[in-house]
Design a protein around this motif. Structure first.
Motif, PDB file in Angstrom:
ATOM      1  N   SER A   5       0.837  -1.203   0.000  1.00  0.00           N
ATOM      2  CA  SER A   5       0.000   0.000   0.000  1.00  0.00           C
ATOM      3  C   SER A   5       0.868   1.248   0.000  1.00  0.00           C
ATOM      4  O   SER A   5       0.571   2.229  -0.695  1.00  0.00           O
ATOM      5  N   ALA A   6       1.955   1.214   0.770  1.00  0.00           N
ATOM      6  CA  ALA A   6       2.877   2.347   0.788  1.00  0.00           C
ATOM      7  C   ALA A   6       3.561   2.530  -0.566  1.00  0.00           C
ATOM      8  O   ALA A   6       3.811   3.664  -0.996  1.00  0.00           O
ATOM      9  N   MET A   7       3.859   1.422  -1.249  1.00  0.00           N
ATOM     10  CA  MET A   7       4.469   1.532  -2.587  1.00  0.00           C
ATOM     11  C   MET A   7       3.544   2.274  -3.553  1.00  0.00           C
ATOM     12  O   MET A   7       3.996   3.118  -4.337  1.00  0.00           O
ATOM     13  N   TYR A   8       2.267   1.948  -3.492  1.00  0.00           N
ATOM     14  CA  TYR A   8       1.328   2.642  -4.384  1.00  0.00           C
ATOM     15  C   TYR A   8       1.148   4.090  -3.954  1.00  0.00           C
ATOM     16  O   TYR A   8       1.127   4.994  -4.797  1.00  0.00           O
ATOM     17  N   ALA A   9       1.019   4.319  -2.661  1.00  0.00           N
ATOM     18  CA  ALA A   9       0.780   5.682  -2.175  1.00  0.00           C
ATOM     19  C   ALA A   9       1.947   6.611  -2.485  1.00  0.00           C
ATOM     20  O   ALA A   9       1.752   7.824  -2.621  1.00  0.00           O
ATOM     21  N   LEU A  10       3.151   6.062  -2.590  1.00  0.00           N
ATOM     22  CA  LEU A  10       4.347   6.870  -2.851  1.00  0.00           C
ATOM     23  C   LEU A  10       4.970   6.487  -4.190  1.00  0.00           C
ATOM     24  O   LEU A  10       6.194   6.518  -4.342  1.00  0.00           O
ATOM     25  N   CYS A  11       4.141   6.138  -5.155  1.00  0.00           N
ATOM     26  CA  CYS A  11       4.635   5.754  -6.475  1.00  0.00           C
ATOM     27  C   CYS A  11       5.198   6.972  -7.202  1.00  0.00           C
ATOM     28  O   CYS A  11       5.098   8.109  -6.733  1.00  0.00           O
ATOM     29  N   GLY A  12       5.787   6.720  -8.363  1.00  0.00           N
ATOM     30  CA  GLY A  12       6.426   7.804  -9.104  1.00  0.00           C
ATOM     31  C   GLY A  12       5.479   8.934  -9.459  1.00  0.00           C
ATOM     32  O   GLY A  12       5.861  10.109  -9.465  1.00  0.00           O
ATOM     33  N   TRP A  13       4.226   8.590  -9.767  1.00  0.00           N
ATOM     34  CA  TRP A  13       3.246   9.639 -10.092  1.00  0.00           C
ATOM     35  C   TRP A  13       3.042  10.571  -8.910  1.00  0.00           C
ATOM     36  O   TRP A  13       3.078  11.796  -9.055  1.00  0.00           O
ATOM     37  N   MET A  14       2.853  10.012  -7.724  1.00  0.00           N
ATOM     38  CA  MET A  14       2.603  10.841  -6.545  1.00  0.00           C
ATOM     39  C   MET A  14       3.822  11.677  -6.188  1.00  0.00           C
ATOM     40  O   MET A  14       3.701  12.860  -5.830  1.00  0.00           O
ATOM     41  N   VAL A  15       5.000  11.101  -6.282  1.00  0.00           N
ATOM     42  CA  VAL A  15       6.214  11.830  -5.920  1.00  0.00           C
ATOM     43  C   VAL A  15       6.424  13.024  -6.849  1.00  0.00           C
ATOM     44  O   VAL A  15       6.895  14.084  -6.412  1.00  0.00           O
TER      45      VAL A  15
END
Length: 457
Positions: free
Chosen positions: A157-167
């Motif tokens: 879940s953390a990987m998706y929440a902090l994926c490249g798009w979000m960063v």
């Protein structure tokens, strides 16, 4: 009276136990929210964002456009200045259309209720909350689909929440709500397919369309693709055509219903857009943006962040998703149809993303003015969804499979020139070797409890 927990509240031990069980059952979902939130706060602190420094989180369009629109909404609420039509810009402007186009998130409406002096800090807090909500909803979806919730759920879940798009696009509060609404739409699709229930899907899709109709339209392409993969994985195309047809008709009808509900708000937006330049873009040539090796480099850390046209797509979702790809493809305990269809979907989305004409079509017949690949978070979501069950079954893999997995994950980054992107040998090669070594107890038949917590740490 002595036995009614509604009267006794905290004093009733059974009532206390019931509340404690609710927390225990959902403690991993709490961590799905808390972990990415904490990481985002640490990132803000390292960047010197107030109160950890003197810098502001407001930048680019957030500073020049979104924050002023929220401030104007505050004036409308408390001073009655303007309304659906605002006279504060030129000879007047349709503020209702402008609001739904740029700051339609309910979080922005909540921020507008507070004093304008707090605006900068509340917008920064809203960014952090959205990251946490993204982790929470993805954790909820993973628990719903795979019927498990543990430390692996928190990690993915953390990987998706902090994926490249979000960063790269976290500052774009016009779009970021769609990241936490996407898993809710996926839960709704699973409920349609498995139980014929459509309430969650309609509510989530309506919310997505109202928050931002444009990214919601791009997301709908992925929702259709995911539905096809999920329904064909669930039912036999030869023996259960009737069920496939019924679920497909229900999905289509509920999508139209959601669009109809959202249209009550979005028809003025559509009318206003008809007089803008966004509807007059021309189809580009059938050429590639980059060679596919460069595109796959976007899945590795250290690639330079770029919000301008011509940059690599933002599809980084954590190295673990890449490391687990061979395990996912060779996992015979998983559904063969699911593995095949989800792999074809993932590969197809990457191809579409890299072909200029197909990318133009996915962007709703529009050529982005910078901020490219605006739908790339959908690819990150599918990577997480497919890699998650492979991580949970790592303890069942044989020793040869683990060596094959480790070799493949080492050769992938070593076979590219990604080392020039400020990546050290340890980060790209030594870490897979370490995880391979930590996974050996499972391949040797040792207790599976030795594997998952150790690998996660």
């Amino acid at each position: 009276l002595g036995r009614d927990p509604r009267r006794l509240g905290r004093l009733d031990p059974e009532h206390q136990l019931a509340k404690g069980r609710v927390f225990i059952l959902n403690r991993w979902l709490v961590l799905c929210f808390a972990l990415p939130t904490l990481i985002m706060v640490i990132a803000f602190a390292c960047s010197g964002i107030w109160p950890f420094g003197s810098r502001s989180a407001l930048s680019i369009d957030l500073y020049h456009m979104y924050a002023p629109l929220i401030a104007h909404l505050h004036d409308i609420i408390y001073e009655g200045s303007g309304g659906a039509w605002s006279w504060s810009i030129g000879g007047g402007i349709n503020y209702f259309t402008l609001y739904l186009t740029n700051v339609g998130s309910p979080l922005n409406a909540i921020i507008a209720l507070f004093p304008k002096a707090w605006l900068t800090d509340l917008v920064a807090l809203g960014m952090v909350v959205k990251v946490g909500l993204t982790g929470l909803t993805m954790g909820w979806f993973l628990r719903h689909k795979w019927k498990s919730c543990d430390a692996w759920t928190v990690a993915f879940s953390a990987m998706y929440a902090l994926c490249g798009w979000m960063v790269n696009y976290y500052w774009n509060i016009m779009w970021s709500d769609l990241l936490y609404l996407l898993p809710l739409c996926l839960i709704g699709i699973e409920l349609i397919i498995n139980k014929g229930r459509f309430g969650v899907y309609v509510a989530a899709l309506v919310a997505a369309m109202i928050c931002n109709y444009y990214i919601a339209a791009l997301m709908c392409v992925f929702l259709l693709l995911y539905f096809i993969v999920a329904v064909l994985s669930r039912f036999s195309l030869l023996r259960e055509k009737r069920w496939i047809l019924k679920r497909s008709l229900l999905f289509g009808a509920m999508s139209i219903l959601a669009a109809g509900i959202a249209a009550m708000f979005l028809l003025p937006v559509a009318k206003a857009l008809m007089s803008t330049s966004v509807i007059s873009d021309n189809m580009p040539a059938w050429k590639l943006f980059h060679n596919f090796i460069d595109v796959l480099k976007g899945t590795l850390p250290g690639v330079e962040a770029n919000i301008r046209s011509g940059g690599l797509p933002h599809i980084y979702t954590g190295l673990l998703c890449i490391w687990l790809l061979p395990l996912w493809l060779t996992d015979r305990r998983a559904s063969g149809k699911w593995r095949l269809l989800s792999f074809l979907a993932l590969a197809g989305m990457i191809v579409v993303m890299n072909v200029k004409a197909l990318d133009f079509i996915w962007h709703a017949l529009h050529t982005p003015n910078d901020l490219p690949f605006r739908y790339s978070f959908c690819i990150s979501a599918l990577m997480v969804i497919t890699a998650y069950p492979a991580a949970r079954r790592i303890h069942r893999k044989t020793l040869p499979a683990l060596f094959l997995w480790g070799g493949a994950t080492i050769l992938f980054p070593a076979g590219t020139d990604v080392m020039g992107a400020e990546l050290t040998l340890f980060r790209v090669i030594a870490v897979p070797v370490l995880i391979l070594a930590l996974s050996l107890p499972s391949g040797l038949g040792c207790d599976k409890r030795l594997v998952s917590p150790t690998v996660l740490q």
